[in-house]
Structures are given as structure tokens and as C-alpha cells.
Motif scaffolding. Sequence first.
Motif, PDB file in Angstrom:
ATOM      1  N   PRO A  93      29.174  25.078  12.331  1.00  0.00           N
ATOM      2  CA  PRO A  93      28.015  24.332  11.817  1.00  0.00           C
ATOM      3  C   PRO A  93      28.089  24.029  10.323  1.00  0.00           C
ATOM      4  N   ILE A  94      28.717  24.900   9.539  1.00  0.00           N
ATOM      5  CA  ILE A  94      28.803  24.650   8.099  1.00  0.00           C
ATOM      6  C   ILE A  94      29.695  23.446   7.831  1.00  0.00           C
ATOM      7  N   GLN A  95      30.861  23.411   8.477  1.00  0.00           N
ATOM      8  CA  GLN A  95      31.776  22.296   8.288  1.00  0.00           C
ATOM      9  C   GLN A  95      31.203  21.008   8.877  1.00  0.00           C
ATOM     10  N   THR A  96      30.540  21.105  10.041  1.00  0.00           N
ATOM     11  CA  THR A  96      29.961  19.909  10.666  1.00  0.00           C
ATOM     12  C   THR A  96      28.828  19.353   9.821  1.00  0.00           C
ATOM     13  N   ALA A  97      28.011  20.228   9.227  1.00  0.00           N
ATOM     14  CA  ALA A  97      26.946  19.755   8.345  1.00  0.00           C
ATOM     15  C   ALA A  97      27.525  18.959   7.181  1.00  0.00           C
ATOM     16  N   LYS A  98      28.651  19.408   6.653  1.00  0.00           N
ATOM     17  CA  LYS A  98      29.292  18.675   5.557  1.00  0.00           C
ATOM     18  C   LYS A  98      29.830  17.328   6.038  1.00  0.00           C
ATOM     19  N   GLN A  99      30.419  17.289   7.245  1.00  0.00           N
ATOM     20  CA  GLN A  99      30.920  16.020   7.782  1.00  0.00           C
ATOM     21  C   GLN A  99      29.790  15.022   7.997  1.00  0.00           C
ATOM     22  N   VAL A 100      28.675  15.495   8.542  1.00  0.00           N
ATOM     23  CA  VAL A 100      27.521  14.622   8.767  1.00  0.00           C
ATOM     24  C   VAL A 100      27.013  14.064   7.439  1.00  0.00           C
ATOM     25  N   ALA A 101      26.822  14.945   6.462  1.00  0.00           N
ATOM     26  CA  ALA A 101      26.312  14.503   5.166  1.00  0.00           C
ATOM     27  C   ALA A 101      27.290  13.562   4.473  1.00  0.00           C
ATOM     28  N   SER A 102      28.589  13.839   4.591  1.00  0.00           N
ATOM     29  CA  SER A 102      29.598  12.983   3.971  1.00  0.00           C
ATOM     30  C   SER A 102      29.593  11.595   4.600  1.00  0.00           C
ATOM     31  N   LEU A 103      29.519  11.534   5.935  1.00  0.00           N
ATOM     32  CA  LEU A 103      29.502  10.239   6.608  1.00  0.00           C
ATOM     33  C   LEU A 103      28.216   9.490   6.303  1.00  0.00           C
ATOM     34  N   ASP A 104      27.104  10.198   6.183  1.00  0.00           N
ATOM     35  CA  ASP A 104      25.855   9.530   5.821  1.00  0.00           C
ATOM     36  C   ASP A 104      25.943   8.956   4.406  1.00  0.00           C
ATOM     37  N   GLN A 105      26.610   9.681   3.511  1.00  0.00           N
ATOM     38  CA  GLN A 105      26.832   9.165   2.155  1.00  0.00           C
ATOM     39  C   GLN A 105      27.745   7.943   2.171  1.00  0.00           C
ATOM     40  N   ILE A 106      28.878   8.042   2.854  1.00  0.00           N
ATOM     41  CA  ILE A 106      29.857   6.948   2.892  1.00  0.00           C
ATOM     42  C   ILE A 106      29.248   5.683   3.492  1.00  0.00           C
ATOM     43  N   SER A 107      28.394   5.855   4.493  1.00  0.00           N
ATOM     44  CA  SER A 107      27.799   4.703   5.180  1.00  0.00           C
ATOM     45  C   SER A 107      26.533   4.206   4.499  1.00  0.00           C
ATOM     46  N   LYS A 171      24.388  16.228   0.049  1.00  0.00           N
ATOM     47  CA  LYS A 171      23.255  16.171   0.957  1.00  0.00           C
ATOM     48  C   LYS A 171      23.212  14.756   1.539  1.00  0.00           C
ATOM     49  N   PRO A 172      22.634  14.586   2.728  1.00  0.00           N
ATOM     50  CA  PRO A 172      22.580  13.248   3.326  1.00  0.00           C
ATOM     51  C   PRO A 172      21.738  12.270   2.507  1.00  0.00           C
ATOM     52  N   VAL A 173      22.036  10.979   2.656  1.00  0.00           N
ATOM     53  CA  VAL A 173      21.211   9.922   2.062  1.00  0.00           C
ATOM     54  C   VAL A 173      19.852   9.879   2.765  1.00  0.00           C
ATOM     55  N   GLN A 174      19.859   9.930   4.096  1.00  0.00           N
ATOM     56  CA  GLN A 174      18.615   9.868   4.857  1.00  0.00           C
ATOM     57  C   GLN A 174      17.838  11.172   4.665  1.00  0.00           C
ATOM     58  N   LYS A 175      16.537  11.027   4.472  1.00  0.00           N
ATOM     59  CA  LYS A 175      15.682  12.183   4.247  1.00  0.00           C
ATOM     60  C   LYS A 175      14.695  12.350   5.398  1.00  0.00           C
ATOM     61  N   PRO A 176      14.508  13.582   5.868  1.00  0.00           N
ATOM     62  CA  PRO A 176      15.139  14.798   5.359  1.00  0.00           C
ATOM     63  C   PRO A 176      16.616  14.939   5.756  1.00  0.00           C
ATOM     64  N   HIS A 177      17.036  14.205   6.787  1.00  0.00           N
ATOM     65  CA  HIS A 177      18.428  14.257   7.247  1.00  0.00           C
ATOM     66  C   HIS A 177      18.614  13.144   8.271  1.00  0.00           C
ATOM     67  N   PRO A 178      19.839  12.811   8.660  1.00  0.00           N
ATOM     68  CA  PRO A 178      20.034  11.805   9.706  1.00  0.00           C
ATOM     69  C   PRO A 178      19.327  12.220  10.995  1.00  0.00           C
ATOM     70  N   PRO A 179      18.869  11.243  11.785  1.00  0.00           N
ATOM     71  CA  PRO A 179      18.203  11.588  13.040  1.00  0.00           C
ATOM     72  C   PRO A 179      19.122  12.403  13.945  1.00  0.00           C
ATOM     73  N   VAL A 180      18.590  13.497  14.463  1.00  0.00           N
ATOM     74  CA  VAL A 180      19.311  14.314  15.450  1.00  0.00           C
ATOM     75  C   VAL A 180      18.832  13.863  16.823  1.00  0.00           C
ATOM     76  N   ILE A 181      19.683  13.142  17.539  1.00  0.00           N
ATOM     77  CA  ILE A 181      19.301  12.521  18.803  1.00  0.00           C
ATOM     78  C   ILE A 181      19.981  13.301  19.925  1.00  0.00           C
ATOM     79  N   VAL A 182      19.176  13.944  20.759  1.00  0.00           N
ATOM     80  CA  VAL A 182      19.682  14.943  21.700  1.00  0.00           C
ATOM     81  C   VAL A 182      19.888  14.340  23.083  1.00  0.00           C
ATOM     82  N   GLY A 183      21.110  14.459  23.592  1.00  0.00           N
ATOM     83  CA  GLY A 183      21.422  13.995  24.933  1.00  0.00           C
ATOM     84  C   GLY A 183      21.180  15.086  25.961  1.00  0.00           C
TER      85      GLY A 183
END
Length: 286
Positions: A93-107, A171-183
Motif C-alpha cells: 500500500p505504501i508503494q501503491t499510494a505513491k504510484q497513484v499520487a505520482s500518476l495523478d500529478q503527471i496527468s 500528494k495527489p492533485v485531486q482533493k482529498p484524493h483520486p476517486p476510489v471506485i470499487v468493483g
Amino acid sequence: MSLAVGAAIFFTDYSIGPAELGRALEERGFESLWAPEHSHIPLSRRSPFPQGGELPKKYYDVMDPFVALAAAAAVTTRLRVATGVCLVVQRDPIQTAKQVASLDQISGGRFLFGIGGGWNAEEMADHGTAFGSRFEVMRERVEAMKLIWTKSKPEYHGAFVDFPPMMTWPKPVQKPHPPVIVGGAFPYGARRAIAFGDGWVPHARRPAYGDVLGLLPAFRKLAVEAGRDPATLPITVFGVPEDRDLILRYRDAGVARVVFNLPPAKADEVLPLLDRCAAVVRGATG
């Protein structure tokens, strides 16, 4: 009501590339690009494929979704990029949180974090997650990632995730964080979406999911009973067919987004299919 339209594809070394597909989707007015995930497929193959029959080759071959989506984000300006779905029970989860935040920043804040518990027990076992505990693992990892995204010195103490105070950026651009959409299927996947998600992703073509349209009133009732406003839990229907009337019914029932599945093929096969899907949607939404 407006209806957002996305496309999902297993990116492989023999499919259209994410940059080319991202540009093509944006040019045709699609709202989002969804990339699924499997780290590997164990050869025992004890877990049955949810859609029945043999497991398609693309499941063995699929690229990492974060790498592929970063390539698509880099060449687009409006297209949302999404995991569909990220198997968080198989990820740190620590590494994935960084990947999510990084991709949100890049995009520039265009990332949608679609997640799921997964169906392949042997695959997740190789990552140290027992099949029976996967949903509790998923809940804790999501809770921990939300703290990482929103706190300057997050810490988390659970049965499966446990870390002392830390500092981690971006930290992500989207606040409070990118939408967590659960399948997940109804009712259990729907309950997880209501409990810790920002949306629900049922699948239009998997037998276990049933008739999605018929489940929407019950989903909204569950949300209200749990103290959630159904308007804050948009529904994304995955795997929709090229059916104008059905798409109209989804729109009229209040579905927020439909997602077409694309084959892991080259541009000469994928782009005409995109044109057909775009025409179907124009016919359904005017």
C-alpha cells in the motif's frame, strides 16, 4: 443526464500502444481509458475464470497499468486515465499510494483509482494474501492509502497494514484524493463501494453480477441505509455491448459512465471499433 463513456483494454506487447490509443480516444470524445491488472497467472489454474471457459491469453500478457496509463496521460489533456481494476490485495500500500499520487500529478488530476479484490486465489497467494481475508486486506490498504494521500505524517495500525508515522510525497492533485471506485458484484461488492469507495463498478457481462439495471434501486437503498448520499457514489458499468437501446436505459437509470471492452489488438482493428462505439453512443445520447 449526461453519460460519460470509457474504453478498457489489456495493453500487451501485441496491442495498440497506450499513447496511440489515448490520443485516439480523446479525439473521438471518450472520457476515460481503463487498464486492468494481473501481475502473473499461476500455472495451476485452480481458480475458474469468472466469465467461464478458458482464460484468454491477454491475462497472462497484460502490462503494468500505471506504466501504460502514464504513457497515455503524457500525450492527452482531457482524457481520464483509470485502473480497471487495480488488485490492491496484491500490492504494497505504501508503494501503491505513491504510484497513484505520482500518476495523478503527471496527468494533472485525471486519475481514477478503480480497485478490486481479484478472483485468482493462487495469484494473490503468491503475493502473501489469503483468499479468505482479501476483502479485509483491501479495506485496510485503502484506508492506509487515504491517510498517506491526505496527511503530512500518516500512520496506520491494522491487522494487515501497520506502519508508524512517515513522510511521503507527492500528494495527489485531486482533493482529498483520486476517486476510489470499487468493483464487485451485488450485494457484497456494492457494500464495499459504499463503505470505503467513491463509486461502484458492476460488470455488464459476468454471470455473477446479474442484471445491473435491476440492481440499481437496491444499491441506492443500501447507500441511504449506510448514511451515504447515492449521488456521491456514481456507477460505472463495465463491459457494455454495442447496444444503443441498452446504453439509453443505463443513462436514463442514472448510470454515470459506461465502459466498452477493446481487444488487445493493433490499431487497424481497434480504431474502427472505437468509431463504431462512438457512433453508438452518439445515437444513444444525441
